[in-house]
Scaffold this motif. Structure first.
Motif, PDB file in Angstrom:
ATOM      1  N   PRO A   1       0.806  -1.217   0.000  1.00 42.35           N
ATOM      2  CA  PRO A   1       0.000   0.000   0.000  1.00 42.35           C
ATOM      3  C   PRO A   1       0.842   1.271   0.000  1.00 42.35           C
ATOM      4  O   PRO A   1       0.311   2.355   0.014  1.00 42.35           O
ATOM      5  CB  PRO A   1      -0.773  -0.122   1.311  1.00 42.35           C
ATOM      6  CG  PRO A   1       0.157  -0.853   2.211  1.00 42.35           C
ATOM      7  CD  PRO A   1       0.901  -1.812   1.324  1.00 42.35           C
ATOM      8  N   GLY A   2       2.151   1.135  -0.002  1.00 41.60           N
ATOM      9  CA  GLY A   2       3.009   2.311   0.053  1.00 41.60           C
ATOM     10  C   GLY A   2       4.436   1.961  -0.320  1.00 41.60           C
ATOM     11  O   GLY A   2       4.684   1.121  -1.173  1.00 41.60           O
ATOM     12  N   ILE A   3       5.371   2.617   0.358  1.00 45.73           N
ATOM     13  CA  ILE A   3       6.793   2.449   0.080  1.00 45.73           C
ATOM     14  C   ILE A   3       7.432   1.682   1.226  1.00 45.73           C
ATOM     15  O   ILE A   3       7.134   1.936   2.390  1.00 45.73           O
ATOM     16  CB  ILE A   3       7.468   3.829  -0.066  1.00 45.73           C
ATOM     17  CG1 ILE A   3       6.885   4.583  -1.260  1.00 45.73           C
ATOM     18  CG2 ILE A   3       8.977   3.691  -0.200  1.00 45.73           C
ATOM     19  CD1 ILE A   3       7.348   6.024  -1.379  1.00 45.73           C
ATOM     20  N   VAL A   4       8.310   0.754   0.880  1.00 45.38           N
ATOM     21  CA  VAL A   4       9.100   0.038   1.883  1.00 45.38           C
ATOM     22  C   VAL A   4      10.538   0.521   1.744  1.00 45.38           C
ATOM     23  O   VAL A   4      11.107   0.476   0.656  1.00 45.38           O
ATOM     24  CB  VAL A   4       9.013  -1.490   1.690  1.00 45.38           C
ATOM     25  CG1 VAL A   4       9.949  -2.209   2.641  1.00 45.38           C
ATOM     26  CG2 VAL A   4       7.588  -1.955   1.901  1.00 45.38           C
ATOM     27  N   TRP A   5      11.109   1.006   2.841  1.00 45.77           N
ATOM     28  CA  TRP A   5      12.477   1.512   2.862  1.00 45.77           C
ATOM     29  C   TRP A   5      13.345   0.442   3.496  1.00 45.77           C
ATOM     30  O   TRP A   5      13.278   0.205   4.700  1.00 45.77           O
ATOM     31  CB  TRP A   5      12.525   2.796   3.663  1.00 45.77           C
ATOM     32  CG  TRP A   5      13.798   3.573   3.560  1.00 45.77           C
ATOM     33  CD1 TRP A   5      14.986   3.176   3.036  1.00 45.77           C
ATOM     34  CD2 TRP A   5      13.996   4.920   4.003  1.00 45.77           C
ATOM     35  NE1 TRP A   5      15.903   4.184   3.119  1.00 45.77           N
ATOM     36  CE2 TRP A   5      15.327   5.257   3.708  1.00 45.77           C
ATOM     37  CE3 TRP A   5      13.174   5.854   4.608  1.00 45.77           C
ATOM     38  CZ2 TRP A   5      15.855   6.504   4.010  1.00 45.77           C
ATOM     39  CZ3 TRP A   5      13.700   7.083   4.906  1.00 45.77           C
ATOM     40  CH2 TRP A   5      15.024   7.415   4.603  1.00 45.77           C
ATOM     41  N   ILE A   6      14.165  -0.223   2.680  1.00 44.46           N
ATOM     42  CA  ILE A   6      15.040  -1.290   3.162  1.00 44.46           C
ATOM     43  C   ILE A   6      16.414  -0.679   3.423  1.00 44.46           C
ATOM     44  O   ILE A   6      17.113  -0.282   2.496  1.00 44.46           O
ATOM     45  CB  ILE A   6      15.125  -2.453   2.162  1.00 44.46           C
ATOM     46  CG1 ILE A   6      13.726  -3.007   1.901  1.00 44.46           C
ATOM     47  CG2 ILE A   6      16.057  -3.537   2.691  1.00 44.46           C
ATOM     48  CD1 ILE A   6      13.676  -4.098   0.862  1.00 44.46           C
ATOM     49  N   THR A   7      16.768  -0.600   4.692  1.00 45.42           N
ATOM     50  CA  THR A   7      18.033   0.003   5.096  1.00 45.42           C
ATOM     51  C   THR A   7      19.165  -1.008   4.987  1.00 45.42           C
ATOM     52  O   THR A   7      18.937  -2.213   4.958  1.00 45.42           O
ATOM     53  CB  THR A   7      17.933   0.510   6.543  1.00 45.42           C
ATOM     54  OG1 THR A   7      17.574  -0.591   7.390  1.00 45.42           O
ATOM     55  CG2 THR A   7      16.887   1.600   6.675  1.00 45.42           C
ATOM     56  N   LYS A   8      20.382  -0.512   4.943  1.00 46.06           N
ATOM     57  CA  LYS A   8      21.584  -1.354   4.865  1.00 46.06           C
ATOM     58  C   LYS A   8      21.467  -2.381   3.741  1.00 46.06           C
ATOM     59  O   LYS A   8      21.669  -3.560   3.935  1.00 46.06           O
ATOM     60  CB  LYS A   8      21.838  -2.049   6.197  1.00 46.06           C
ATOM     61  CG  LYS A   8      22.065  -1.096   7.338  1.00 46.06           C
ATOM     62  CD  LYS A   8      22.282  -1.837   8.623  1.00 46.06           C
ATOM     63  CE  LYS A   8      22.370  -0.858   9.773  1.00 46.06           C
ATOM     64  NZ  LYS A   8      22.460  -1.545  11.048  1.00 46.06           N
ATOM     65  N   CYS A   9      21.132  -1.901   2.548  1.00 49.45           N
ATOM     66  CA  CYS A   9      20.882  -2.782   1.403  1.00 49.45           C
ATOM     67  C   CYS A   9      21.331  -2.073   0.131  1.00 49.45           C
ATOM     68  O   CYS A   9      21.091  -0.886  -0.030  1.00 49.45           O
ATOM     69  CB  CYS A   9      19.391  -3.090   1.348  1.00 49.45           C
ATOM     70  SG  CYS A   9      18.865  -4.038  -0.067  1.00 49.45           S
ATOM     71  N   ASN A  10      21.979  -2.808  -0.801  1.00 44.33           N
ATOM     72  CA  ASN A  10      22.355  -2.190  -2.071  1.00 44.33           C
ATOM     73  C   ASN A  10      21.919  -3.018  -3.277  1.00 44.33           C
ATOM     74  O   ASN A  10      22.285  -2.716  -4.398  1.00 44.33           O
ATOM     75  CB  ASN A  10      23.855  -1.910  -2.127  1.00 44.33           C
ATOM     76  CG  ASN A  10      24.691  -3.172  -2.171  1.00 44.33           C
ATOM     77  OD1 ASN A  10      24.167  -4.274  -2.108  1.00 44.33           O
ATOM     78  ND2 ASN A  10      25.984  -3.004  -2.272  1.00 44.33           N
ATOM     79  N   GLY A  11      21.123  -4.057  -3.054  1.00 42.34           N
ATOM     80  CA  GLY A  11      20.604  -4.869  -4.151  1.00 42.34           C
ATOM     81  C   GLY A  11      19.389  -5.662  -3.695  1.00 42.34           C
ATOM     82  O   GLY A  11      19.259  -5.981  -2.516  1.00 42.34           O
ATOM     83  N   ILE A  12      18.496  -5.938  -4.637  1.00 49.67           N
ATOM     84  CA  ILE A  12      17.267  -6.664  -4.291  1.00 49.67           C
ATOM     85  C   ILE A  12      16.994  -7.738  -5.342  1.00 49.67           C
ATOM     86  O   ILE A  12      17.635  -7.781  -6.393  1.00 49.67           O
ATOM     87  CB  ILE A  12      16.042  -5.725  -4.174  1.00 49.67           C
ATOM     88  CG1 ILE A  12      15.760  -5.001  -5.501  1.00 49.67           C
ATOM     89  CG2 ILE A  12      16.264  -4.687  -3.097  1.00 49.67           C
ATOM     90  CD1 ILE A  12      14.637  -5.566  -6.244  1.00 49.67           C
ATOM     91  N   HIS A  13      16.007  -8.573  -5.044  1.00 53.44           N
ATOM     92  CA  HIS A  13      15.506  -9.544  -6.023  1.00 53.44           C
ATOM     93  C   HIS A  13      13.986  -9.590  -5.890  1.00 53.44           C
ATOM     94  O   HIS A  13      13.435  -9.148  -4.881  1.00 53.44           O
ATOM     95  CB  HIS A  13      16.107 -10.932  -5.785  1.00 53.44           C
ATOM     96  CG  HIS A  13      15.641 -11.571  -4.517  1.00 53.44           C
ATOM     97  ND1 HIS A  13      14.450 -12.267  -4.427  1.00 53.44           N
ATOM     98  CD2 HIS A  13      16.204 -11.602  -3.294  1.00 53.44           C
ATOM     99  CE1 HIS A  13      14.309 -12.705  -3.197  1.00 53.44           C
ATOM    100  NE2 HIS A  13      15.353 -12.310  -2.482  1.00 53.44           N
ATOM    101  N   THR A  14      13.334 -10.084  -6.917  1.00 50.92           N
ATOM    102  CA  THR A  14      11.877 -10.223  -6.876  1.00 50.92           C
ATOM    103  C   THR A  14      11.469 -11.684  -7.050  1.00 50.92           C
ATOM    104  O   THR A  14      10.366 -11.972  -7.502  1.00 50.92           O
ATOM    105  CB  THR A  14      11.199  -9.341  -7.938  1.00 50.92           C
ATOM    106  OG1 THR A  14      11.712  -9.706  -9.224  1.00 50.92           O
ATOM    107  CG2 THR A  14      11.438  -7.873  -7.680  1.00 50.92           C
ATOM    108  N   ILE A  15      12.352 -12.598  -6.688  1.00 49.33           N
ATOM    109  CA  ILE A  15      12.024 -14.023  -6.744  1.00 49.33           C
ATOM    110  C   ILE A  15      10.956 -14.306  -5.688  1.00 49.33           C
ATOM    111  O   ILE A  15      11.060 -13.833  -4.565  1.00 49.33           O
ATOM    112  CB  ILE A  15      13.286 -14.880  -6.519  1.00 49.33           C
ATOM    113  CG1 ILE A  15      14.251 -14.625  -7.678  1.00 49.33           C
ATOM    114  CG2 ILE A  15      12.947 -16.351  -6.387  1.00 49.33           C
ATOM    115  CD1 ILE A  15      15.620 -15.208  -7.501  1.00 49.33           C
TER     116      ILE A  15
END
Length: 160
Positions: A52-66
């Protein structure tokens, strides 16, 4: 190790959806949920039906959508919260790490454009509180009470 089941919850299963950490004020109010520990960072938006909004993931420099069920926009932020790049990822993708990034924002597609956030802008967070505008007060009356995240042009004279 037992795998978690997918849920039909609209938002991260670790977040209190009634009390977002921040809000972005523009044409509409967008809640921002900040990860607070390693488990939340690792989980991000996995196991939820949408956000429903924005998720701020701290201490992170890459993501995946698996294992995700929906497309997301990802904004990579440097340590000063300046947006380095915005990328759209469909489900089942692995994004290359951005080594200058120190955190990422995940949101539904088009959210960053709607809010006027673009590469070079600063994602500025303020402590939760009452909104200053009358429109903001009306939108939050009786609902979630938090405010204060928005974009500031990098050339602005106001210092953080």
């Amino acid at each position: 190790m037992q795998a978690q089941k997918m849920v039909n919850r609209p938002g991260p299963i670790w977040a209190d959806l009634e009390k977002p950490d921040y809000m972005v004020e523009s044409e509409r109010f967008v809640p921002v949920y900040v990860t607070k520990n390693r488990r939340e960072r690792n989980q991000g938006l996995l196991y939820c039906a949408s956000t429903p909004g924005i998720v701020w993931i701290t201490k992170c420099n890459g993501i995946h959508t698996i294992a995700m069920r929906f497309t997301i926009d990802v904004a990579y932020l440097d340590r000063h919260h300046r947006i380095l790049e915005i990328v759209t990822y469909p489900p089942g993708r692995i994004g290359r790490p951005r080594f200058r990034a120190s955190s990422v924002l995940e949101a539904p597609p088009g959210t960053f454009g709607e809010l006027g956030l673009k590469p070079g802008a600063i994602f500025a967070a303020k402590p939760a509180g009452e909104p200053e505008s009358e429109k903001g007060k009306a939108a939050l009356s009786g609902a979630v009470k938090a405010t204060g995240v928005g974009s500031v042009e990098p050339d602005s004279e106001g210092k953080r």
